[in-house]
Each structure stands twice: as C-alpha cells, then as structure tokens.
Scaffold this motif. Structure first.
Motif, PDB file in Angstrom:
ATOM      1  N   SER A 167       0.801  -1.234   0.000  1.00 30.55           N
ATOM      2  CA  SER A 167       0.000   0.000   0.000  1.00 30.55           C
ATOM      3  C   SER A 167       0.829   1.278   0.000  1.00 30.55           C
ATOM      4  CB  SER A 167      -0.941  -0.004   1.212  1.00 30.55           C
ATOM      5  OG  SER A 167      -1.757  -1.154   1.207  1.00 30.55           O
ATOM      6  N   GLY A 168       2.139   1.164   0.220  1.00 31.20           N
ATOM      7  CA  GLY A 168       2.998   2.334   0.156  1.00 31.20           C
ATOM      8  C   GLY A 168       3.257   2.989   1.502  1.00 31.20           C
ATOM      9  N   PHE A 169       4.189   3.945   1.487  1.00 30.00           N
ATOM     10  CA  PHE A 169       4.631   4.601   2.716  1.00 30.00           C
ATOM     11  C   PHE A 169       3.526   5.422   3.359  1.00 30.00           C
ATOM     12  CE2 PHE A 169       6.667   8.261   4.878  1.00 30.00           C
ATOM     13  CZ  PHE A 169       7.285   7.562   5.906  1.00 30.00           C
ATOM     14  N   ARG A 170       2.751   6.160   2.558  1.00 34.77           N
ATOM     15  CA  ARG A 170       1.700   6.997   3.139  1.00 34.77           C
ATOM     16  C   ARG A 170       0.701   6.148   3.925  1.00 34.77           C
ATOM     17  NH1 ARG A 170      -2.042  11.645   0.336  1.00 34.77           N
ATOM     18  NH2 ARG A 170       0.028  12.481  -0.107  1.00 34.77           N
ATOM     19  N   GLN A 171       0.317   5.014   3.352  1.00 35.48           N
ATOM     20  CA  GLN A 171      -0.626   4.152   4.042  1.00 35.48           C
ATOM     21  C   GLN A 171      -0.029   3.602   5.330  1.00 35.48           C
ATOM     22  OE1 GLN A 171      -3.780   3.685   3.629  1.00 35.48           O
ATOM     23  NE2 GLN A 171      -3.957   2.181   5.285  1.00 35.48           N
ATOM     24  N   SER A 172       1.283   3.334   5.330  1.00 38.26           N
ATOM     25  CA  SER A 172       1.923   2.818   6.545  1.00 38.26           C
ATOM     26  C   SER A 172       1.882   3.852   7.667  1.00 38.26           C
ATOM     27  CB  SER A 172       3.371   2.408   6.259  1.00 38.26           C
ATOM     28  OG  SER A 172       4.225   3.538   6.150  1.00 38.26           O
ATOM     29  N   VAL A 173       1.910   5.128   7.295  1.00 44.43           N
ATOM     30  CA  VAL A 173       1.832   6.205   8.284  1.00 44.43           C
ATOM     31  C   VAL A 173       0.390   6.413   8.739  1.00 44.43           C
ATOM     32  CG1 VAL A 173       2.121   8.691   8.648  1.00 44.43           C
ATOM     33  CG2 VAL A 173       3.905   7.391   7.471  1.00 44.43           C
ATOM     34  N   CYS A 174      -0.537   6.454   7.782  1.00 48.34           N
ATOM     35  CA  CYS A 174      -1.923   6.801   8.091  1.00 48.34           C
ATOM     36  C   CYS A 174      -2.764   5.619   8.548  1.00 48.34           C
ATOM     37  CB  CYS A 174      -2.568   7.445   6.864  1.00 48.34           C
ATOM     38  SG  CYS A 174      -1.845   9.059   6.445  1.00 48.34           S
ATOM     39  N   ASP A 175      -2.279   4.419   8.360  1.00 51.63           N
ATOM     40  CA  ASP A 175      -3.025   3.217   8.718  1.00 51.63           C
ATOM     41  C   ASP A 175      -3.303   3.150  10.219  1.00 51.63           C
ATOM     42  OD1 ASP A 175      -3.949   0.417   8.423  1.00 51.63           O
ATOM     43  OD2 ASP A 175      -2.157  -0.007   9.618  1.00 51.63           O
ATOM     44  N   ASN A 176      -4.578   2.999  10.578  1.00 49.02           N
ATOM     45  CA  ASN A 176      -4.889   2.760  11.992  1.00 49.02           C
ATOM     46  C   ASN A 176      -5.530   1.390  12.182  1.00 49.02           C
ATOM     47  OD1 ASN A 176      -7.436   3.313  10.961  1.00 49.02           O
ATOM     48  ND2 ASN A 176      -8.126   4.348  12.828  1.00 49.02           N
ATOM     49  N   SER A 177      -5.459   0.558  11.123  1.00 52.68           N
ATOM     50  CA  SER A 177      -5.912  -0.825  11.235  1.00 52.68           C
ATOM     51  C   SER A 177      -4.963  -1.649  12.098  1.00 52.68           C
ATOM     52  CB  SER A 177      -6.013  -1.461   9.843  1.00 52.68           C
ATOM     53  OG  SER A 177      -6.941  -0.774   9.041  1.00 52.68           O
ATOM     54  N   PHE A 178      -3.789  -1.077  12.372  1.00 54.31           N
ATOM     55  CA  PHE A 178      -2.792  -1.738  13.221  1.00 54.31           C
ATOM     56  C   PHE A 178      -3.412  -2.169  14.549  1.00 54.31           C
ATOM     57  CE2 PHE A 178       0.718  -1.816  16.234  1.00 54.31           C
ATOM     58  CZ  PHE A 178       1.744  -2.400  15.516  1.00 54.31           C
ATOM     59  N   LEU A 225       4.911  12.106  12.814  1.00 47.96           N
ATOM     60  CA  LEU A 225       3.900  13.039  13.311  1.00 47.96           C
ATOM     61  C   LEU A 225       3.742  14.237  12.373  1.00 47.96           C
ATOM     62  CD1 LEU A 225       4.649  12.903  17.125  1.00 47.96           C
ATOM     63  CD2 LEU A 225       2.473  12.354  16.039  1.00 47.96           C
ATOM     64  N   GLY A 226       4.858  14.691  11.789  1.00 52.03           N
ATOM     65  CA  GLY A 226       4.775  15.775  10.815  1.00 52.03           C
ATOM     66  C   GLY A 226       3.971  15.367   9.591  1.00 52.03           C
ATOM     67  N   LEU A 227       4.146  14.140   9.144  1.00 49.05           N
ATOM     68  CA  LEU A 227       3.400  13.644   7.986  1.00 49.05           C
ATOM     69  C   LEU A 227       1.930  13.423   8.324  1.00 49.05           C
ATOM     70  CD1 LEU A 227       6.047  11.147   6.574  1.00 49.05           C
ATOM     71  CD2 LEU A 227       5.344  13.331   5.558  1.00 49.05           C
ATOM     72  N   VAL A 228       1.644  12.964   9.539  1.00 50.64           N
ATOM     73  CA  VAL A 228       0.248  12.813   9.961  1.00 50.64           C
ATOM     74  C   VAL A 228      -0.446  14.173   9.923  1.00 50.64           C
ATOM     75  CG1 VAL A 228      -1.265  12.284  11.924  1.00 50.64           C
ATOM     76  CG2 VAL A 228       0.619  10.747  11.356  1.00 50.64           C
ATOM     77  N   TYR A 229       0.242  15.200  10.397  1.00 52.99           N
ATOM     78  CA  TYR A 229      -0.315  16.567  10.356  1.00 52.99           C
ATOM     79  C   TYR A 229      -0.548  17.017   8.915  1.00 52.99           C
ATOM     80  CZ  TYR A 229      -0.555  21.638  10.680  1.00 52.99           C
ATOM     81  OH  TYR A 229      -0.948  22.948  10.544  1.00 52.99           O
ATOM     82  N   ARG A 230       0.412  16.731   8.050  1.00 59.60           N
ATOM     83  CA  ARG A 230       0.306  17.141   6.644  1.00 59.60           C
ATOM     84  C   ARG A 230      -0.824  16.423   5.924  1.00 59.60           C
ATOM     85  NH1 ARG A 230       5.070  16.444   2.066  1.00 59.60           N
ATOM     86  NH2 ARG A 230       3.845  17.173   0.282  1.00 59.60           N
ATOM     87  N   TRP A 231      -0.990  15.138   6.217  1.00 60.65           N
ATOM     88  CA  TRP A 231      -1.968  14.314   5.488  1.00 60.65           C
ATOM     89  C   TRP A 231      -3.300  14.186   6.212  1.00 60.65           C
ATOM     90  CZ3 TRP A 231       2.367  10.153   4.777  1.00 60.65           C
ATOM     91  CH2 TRP A 231       3.208  10.546   3.736  1.00 60.65           C
ATOM     92  N   LYS A 232      -3.438  14.836   7.353  1.00 56.98           N
ATOM     93  CA  LYS A 232      -4.640  14.680   8.180  1.00 56.98           C
ATOM     94  C   LYS A 232      -5.920  15.016   7.410  1.00 56.98           C
ATOM     95  CE  LYS A 232      -5.213  17.233  11.945  1.00 56.98           C
ATOM     96  NZ  LYS A 232      -6.616  17.664  12.163  1.00 56.98           N
ATOM     97  N   HIS A 233      -5.853  16.014   6.540  1.00 63.96           N
ATOM     98  CA  HIS A 233      -7.027  16.429   5.780  1.00 63.96           C
ATOM     99  C   HIS A 233      -6.970  15.980   4.324  1.00 63.96           C
ATOM    100  CE1 HIS A 233      -8.262  18.733   9.219  1.00 63.96           C
ATOM    101  NE2 HIS A 233      -7.136  19.424   9.216  1.00 63.96           N
ATOM    102  N   GLU A 234      -5.771  15.644   3.837  1.00 66.38           N
ATOM    103  CA  GLU A 234      -5.635  15.229   2.440  1.00 66.38           C
ATOM    104  C   GLU A 234      -6.019  13.761   2.240  1.00 66.38           C
ATOM    105  OE1 GLU A 234      -1.740  15.994   0.941  1.00 66.38           O
ATOM    106  OE2 GLU A 234      -1.627  17.990   1.827  1.00 66.38           O
ATOM    107  N   ALA A 235      -5.796  12.953   3.228  1.00 67.68           N
ATOM    108  CA  ALA A 235      -6.067  11.519   3.132  1.00 67.68           C
ATOM    109  C   ALA A 235      -6.712  11.063   4.432  1.00 67.68           C
ATOM    110  CB  ALA A 235      -4.765  10.755   2.895  1.00 67.68           C
ATOM    111  N   ARG A 236      -7.143   9.815   4.466  1.00 66.60           N
ATOM    112  CA  ARG A 236      -7.710   9.283   5.700  1.00 66.60           C
ATOM    113  C   ARG A 236      -6.558   8.979   6.651  1.00 66.60           C
ATOM    114  NH1 ARG A 236      -9.134   4.804   8.476  1.00 66.60           N
ATOM    115  NH2 ARG A 236     -11.129   4.886   9.574  1.00 66.60           N
ATOM    116  N   CYS A 237      -6.232   9.986   7.451  1.00 64.90           N
ATOM    117  CA  CYS A 237      -5.085   9.889   8.350  1.00 64.90           C
ATOM    118  C   CYS A 237      -5.553  10.329   9.733  1.00 64.90           C
ATOM    119  CB  CYS A 237      -3.962  10.791   7.834  1.00 64.90           C
ATOM    120  SG  CYS A 237      -2.297  10.180   8.153  1.00 64.90           S
ATOM    121  N   PRO A 238      -6.326   9.480  10.418  1.00 67.39           N
ATOM    122  CA  PRO A 238      -7.025   9.895  11.636  1.00 67.39           C
ATOM    123  C   PRO A 238      -6.100  10.251  12.794  1.00 67.39           C
ATOM    124  CG  PRO A 238      -7.160   7.521  11.348  1.00 67.39           C
ATOM    125  CD  PRO A 238      -6.549   8.065  10.099  1.00 67.39           C
ATOM    126  N   SER A 239      -6.257  11.469  13.261  1.00 66.12           N
ATOM    127  CA  SER A 239      -5.527  11.936  14.434  1.00 66.12           C
ATOM    128  C   SER A 239      -6.198  13.209  14.918  1.00 66.12           C
ATOM    129  CB  SER A 239      -4.041  12.175  14.110  1.00 66.12           C
ATOM    130  OG  SER A 239      -3.300  12.390  15.300  1.00 66.12           O
TER     131      SER A 239
END
Length: 268
Positions: free
Chosen positions: A93-104, A214-228
C-alpha cells in the motif's frame, strides 16, 4: 477490505481470539489511570533514593538478568509480529498508508501486540527499581522517558491515531536490542562498547523518525484518511523532540566528549 487487513501471516490462536473491542473500551474508560501509575512511580523514584541513601546497595544481578531477558524476549517477538505487518503494508500500500493506517490496532496479529505494547509500559517502570536498589546513577532521561511514554501510549491507544504502527514497531525493535544488552550485562558478559553506542544511535533515529511521522500525519490529516487530532500531534511532537535532544546529549556525553578530551590530552 483494506489491503493492510488481509496480509499473509499465520495467526496464533491467542492472537486470533484477542478481543480488541473490549481492550479499546477498557482503555477509553481507564487510560487516565496512567497518571496514577506515574504519580506512584515518581514517589518511588525520589522516596526510594532517599530510603537507600544510608543503606548498602543490593546485588540483584540474577533477578535483573531474568527481568531483562523476559522483556527482551517479549520485545523481540513483538518486533517480529508487528514488523511483518508493517513490511506488508509498505510493500502493498505504500509509505503513506503505513503512516496513516490505523488498522494496526484491530488487524490480525497486531491487535494483540498493540495492546500488549501499551500495557507493557506500566511493568517497564520496574527497570527503575533495580537502579535504585542497586544504587546506580539515575539520570533524568531515564525516569522522564518512562513517565511520558506510559502517558502518551495509553492516551494514543484510546483514540487509535495514525502513526501508531510506526511508533510501536520502532519501540519494539529498539527494546529488543536494549533489553538484550541489559540481560547480557547483568549476566556478567562483556559487551563491546560499540554495541551500546549502536543502541543509543538507534534510539536517536527512532526519535527523529517519530517526529517525521507526526509531521506527515499533520500534513496528510485532511488530504487523506489519516485519523488523528491536534492535541495528539502537538503532545507527541513535543515528547519526541525532547527525547531527540536528551538522547543526542546522552550520546555526546557518554561516547564523544570523553574521547575528545582524551585526544586533546594526548595532543598536549
């Protein structure tokens, strides 16, 4: 179904049967008990040092070796199980998904190890018991790190925030090295100095990566499904930044400053 949920890794029965919903409900109701644990821990840190001041130090080498070995084995297994999951997500799924994934927090295998991780931060406070009873030097970094990791881990688990897979997997991996080193030292084995340097270097890398995630989560919080949420991002960033500064300072003072003085003395 999300790719990160369907990965080819055999589950053990205890992992498959683990009730992650019950664990989540318990944590949401009880996460603030972490403050009580930390308060009792802080009282022990300062009260214990005062109590031992006029008393002889205890040996405790064998209990310490067994304690560290147990945490090393736990961390190694945790690192393998969560690491395989993270590698699968990265590859499929790529690096972005590894950061934004909360299925963990709910995926097969990792749902157990995510909960085991956050709970383990309470018994890990026991590391300090050995330091105090053996009258070893207790540095600020040690007890500050234990307190803040416990608070942030429980706080983050209840919200299932993005980035958790990276945070937990990195910590499992670093603790695999660290507790193996502690167990070897307590058992009386001579461990080469570069191994201790490697552990601190990986801790510094872990903190830098934590800040980046955490910086990437902030950046992608609204661009992708990156729940935080901003509270988690701000507190997490302050925590990781303080760790980065403290571990870098520890590395310099422990391994570089002494070497620089020796070189200067030889040059005179």
């Amino acid at each position: 179904m999300n790719d990160s949920l369907s990965y080819p890794l055999e589950e053990y029965d205890f992992e498959r049967r683990f009730d992650e919903r019950g664990a989540m409900e318990w944590m949401q109701e009880n996460w603030n008990k972490s403050f009580m644990f930390c308060g009792l821990y802080a009282a022990f840190v300062f009260g214990g040092q005062h109590f031992m001041r006029q008393r002889p130090k205890l040996n405790l080498r064998r209990p310490l070796a067994l304690w560290s070995l147990g945490l090393a084995v736990f961390s190694i297994i945790g690192a393998v199980r969560t690491g395989l999951y993270m590698l699968h997500v990265l590859a499929n799924s790529g690096f972005r998904q590894s950061v934004c994934d909360n299925s963990f927090y709910s995926a097969p295998v990792t749902k157990f190890w995510a909960y085991a991780f956050v709970l383990s931060k309470a018994p890990e406070l026991g590391d300090t018991v050995f330091i105090i009873l053996r009258k070893q030097r207790l540095i600020f970094l040690h007890w500050y790190h234990h307190i803040t990791v416990l608070l942030y881990s429980w706080y983050s688990y209840k919200d299932q925030v993005a980035g958790g897979g990276w945070f937990m997997t990195m910590n499992y991996l670093v603790h695999s090295l660290m507790y193996t080193y502690y167990a070897a030292r307590a058992a009386g084995l001579r461990v080469p100095r570069p191994f201790a340097m490697l552990i601190t270097a990986t801790q510094i890398l872990q903190m830098a990566m934590g800040l980046a995630v955490l910086g990437l989560v902030y950046r992608w919080k609204h661009e992708a499904r990156c729940p935080s949420n901003m509270h988690n991002i701000v507190w997490g960033s302050l925590m990781y930044l303080s760790y980065l500064v403290l571990f870098a300072s520890f590395f310099y003072n422990s391994y570089l400053r002494g070497a620089s003085k020796d070189k200067a003395a030889k040059a005179e």
